[in-house]
Design an enzyme around this catalytic site. Structure first.
Site, PDB file in Angstrom:
ATOM      1  N   ARG A  37      69.967 -25.730 -30.426  1.00 56.62           N
ATOM      2  CA  ARG A  37      70.387 -26.397 -31.655  1.00 56.62           C
ATOM      3  C   ARG A  37      69.204 -26.780 -32.541  1.00 56.62           C
ATOM      4  O   ARG A  37      69.353 -27.526 -33.502  1.00 56.62           O
ATOM      5  CB  ARG A  37      71.190 -27.665 -31.316  1.00 56.62           C
ATOM      6  N   HIS A  67      68.480 -15.483 -25.351  1.00 58.44           N
ATOM      7  CA  HIS A  67      69.401 -15.756 -26.462  1.00 58.44           C
ATOM      8  C   HIS A  67      68.679 -16.581 -27.514  1.00 58.44           C
ATOM      9  O   HIS A  67      68.088 -17.611 -27.199  1.00 58.44           O
ATOM     10  CB  HIS A  67      70.625 -16.511 -25.955  1.00 58.44           C
ATOM     11  N   TYR A  70      71.257 -21.016 -31.790  1.00 59.70           N
ATOM     12  CA  TYR A  70      72.438 -20.897 -32.639  1.00 59.70           C
ATOM     13  C   TYR A  70      72.105 -21.159 -34.107  1.00 59.70           C
ATOM     14  O   TYR A  70      72.825 -20.709 -35.006  1.00 59.70           O
ATOM     15  CB  TYR A  70      73.516 -21.888 -32.191  1.00 59.70           C
ATOM     16  N   HIS A 107      73.077 -13.851 -32.611  1.00 59.43           N
ATOM     17  CA  HIS A 107      74.261 -13.752 -33.455  1.00 59.43           C
ATOM     18  C   HIS A 107      73.805 -13.253 -34.829  1.00 59.43           C
ATOM     19  O   HIS A 107      72.914 -13.861 -35.434  1.00 59.43           O
ATOM     20  CB  HIS A 107      74.925 -15.114 -33.610  1.00 59.43           C
ATOM     21  N   GLU A 142      74.868  -9.225 -31.330  1.00 59.81           N
ATOM     22  CA  GLU A 142      76.058  -9.595 -30.567  1.00 59.81           C
ATOM     23  C   GLU A 142      77.323  -9.374 -31.391  1.00 59.81           C
ATOM     24  O   GLU A 142      77.378  -9.731 -32.566  1.00 59.81           O
ATOM     25  CB  GLU A 142      75.969 -11.059 -30.130  1.00 59.81           C
ATOM     26  N   ASP A 176      80.546  -9.066 -26.445  1.00 58.08           N
ATOM     27  CA  ASP A 176      81.137 -10.279 -25.885  1.00 58.08           C
ATOM     28  C   ASP A 176      82.646 -10.087 -25.794  1.00 58.08           C
ATOM     29  O   ASP A 176      83.314  -9.850 -26.805  1.00 58.08           O
ATOM     30  CB  ASP A 176      80.799 -11.480 -26.778  1.00 58.08           C
ATOM     31  N   HIS A 179      84.700 -12.544 -27.830  1.00 58.64           N
ATOM     32  CA  HIS A 179      84.539 -12.310 -29.263  1.00 58.64           C
ATOM     33  C   HIS A 179      85.334 -11.086 -29.725  1.00 58.64           C
ATOM     34  O   HIS A 179      86.009 -11.129 -30.759  1.00 58.64           O
ATOM     35  CB  HIS A 179      83.070 -12.122 -29.612  1.00 58.64           C
ATOM     36  N   HIS A 211      78.572  -9.914 -22.496  1.00 52.80           N
ATOM     37  CA  HIS A 211      78.923 -11.305 -22.228  1.00 52.80           C
ATOM     38  C   HIS A 211      80.358 -11.297 -21.728  1.00 52.80           C
ATOM     39  O   HIS A 211      81.278 -10.942 -22.472  1.00 52.80           O
ATOM     40  CB  HIS A 211      78.820 -12.158 -23.487  1.00 52.80           C
ATOM     41  N   ASP A 224      86.884 -17.797 -31.320  1.00 51.21           N
ATOM     42  CA  ASP A 224      85.674 -17.919 -30.504  1.00 51.21           C
ATOM     43  C   ASP A 224      85.679 -19.193 -29.654  1.00 51.21           C
ATOM     44  O   ASP A 224      84.846 -20.081 -29.828  1.00 51.21           O
ATOM     45  CB  ASP A 224      84.412 -17.866 -31.376  1.00 51.21           C
ATOM     46  N   HIS A 226      85.616 -19.847 -25.642  1.00 47.55           N
ATOM     47  CA  HIS A 226      85.527 -19.228 -24.327  1.00 47.55           C
ATOM     48  C   HIS A 226      86.373 -19.986 -23.307  1.00 47.55           C
ATOM     49  O   HIS A 226      86.541 -21.205 -23.400  1.00 47.55           O
ATOM     50  CB  HIS A 226      84.079 -19.197 -23.848  1.00 47.55           C
ATOM     51  N   GLU A 256      79.362 -16.665 -19.799  1.00 47.31           N
ATOM     52  CA  GLU A 256      79.139 -17.818 -20.676  1.00 47.31           C
ATOM     53  C   GLU A 256      80.375 -18.723 -20.641  1.00 47.31           C
ATOM     54  O   GLU A 256      80.754 -19.332 -21.637  1.00 47.31           O
ATOM     55  CB  GLU A 256      78.886 -17.362 -22.113  1.00 47.31           C
TER      56      GLU A 256
END
Length: 277
Positions: A37, A67, A70, A107, A142, A176, A179, A211, A224, A226, A256
């Site tokens: 973040r 990764h 975000y 992303h 992704e 993913d 996704h 993913h 989105d 999970h 994930e």
């Protein structure tokens, strides 16, 4: 061989992540390169990396999947955010060379009202700025759920980015399952058809990692969210078919799911058992 693991924390270093993954029953894993973040990155300790590489060799780990944070938006409207994306990605790719030959997933971003074509062009522009001939890391775009102004909710959008990237041998795709399901690709009833469409649009040779997630929402929901394996709208049987599919053999499968290590260990053990049956 099935390469499977979960997304873990890098706060304790590479060796600790490797040891935890062995405890979980995995032989690959994903991790954030820095605060997911924010922008802070922990200094890499060469001794820690050395210990990790020993563990990975002993346990026959597959490729690991880093990764990006975000907060990285390569197609942001504000230039200061794109500067952050460019500088962060370039720094991450330098840091990835501590463990050469692995994957760096991100992303694609949200065009925030600029339009899909502009978003695609801006993402490719940053990739062209940061990719180098010398890097051993493959950067993965992704697949996304297509919520709001997300880029990458359709295979054609991913391919449009790749078409504009100059160093095509340095890029690939991470699919993913949550996704693509939320994006409208029916991997429950037509997995073969989805993979055929992926092959037509992007090429299965460019699919480098998966993913593996269930979804709280229905097909085409663009949400989105999970879910744990077998507790969502995709379901266990469909996800096992993904793991077993011959076209995906040898790729790292990363969980994930909303879990702790005990939960991931159960999911890994279940999927291994069903993969081998």
């Amino acid at each position: 061989m099935l390469y499977i693991g979960n997304h873990t924390t890098s706060s304790k270093g590479y060796a600790a992540m490797g040891r935890q993954m062995v405890k979980n029953g995995g032989n690959t894993f994903a991790f954030f390169t820095r605060n997911p973040r924010g922008g802070n990155a922990k200094e890499i300790d060469p001794e820690d990396v050395k210990k990790y590489l020993e563990i990975a060799g002993e346990q026959h780990f597959g490729k690991i999947v880093a990764h990006a944070p975000y907060t990285l938006n390569a197609c942001a409207a504000k230039e200061n955010l794109r500067v952050f994306a460019r500088e962060t990605m370039a720094d991450d790719l330098r840091r990835m060379e501590a463990t050469p030959g692995n994957y760096y997933n991100f992303h694609p971003g949200s065009h925030v009202g600029q339009g899909m074509e502009t978003g695609i062009e801006k993402i490719a522009e940053i990739l062209n700025d940061v990719l180098t001939d010398e890097q051993t890391t493959t950067v993965l775009l992704e697949t996304m759920a297509g919520k709001g102004s997300e880029v990458g909710g359709k295979f054609e959008e991913i391919q449009a980015i790749m078409d504009l990237v100059e160093k095509k041998d340095k890029i690939g795709v991470c699919l993913d399952t949550c996704h693509v399901w939320d994006g409208g690709y029916d991997i429950v009833n037509d997995l073969d058809g989805v993979l055929e469409e992926f092959d037509r649009c992007i090429g299965l040779s460019n699919l480098k990692a998966i993913h593996l997630n269930d979804s709280q929402n229905g097909l085409g929901s663009h949400k989105d969210r999970h879910a744990k394996i077998g507790e969502g709208q995709i379901g266990l049987d469909a996800l096992v078919r993904v793991v077993r599919h011959p076209a995906l053999e040898g790729r790292p499968f990363i969980l994930e799911t909303p879990n702790d290590d005990e939960g991931w260990a159960r999911e890994i053990a279940l999927l291994r058992k069903m993969y081998e049956e």
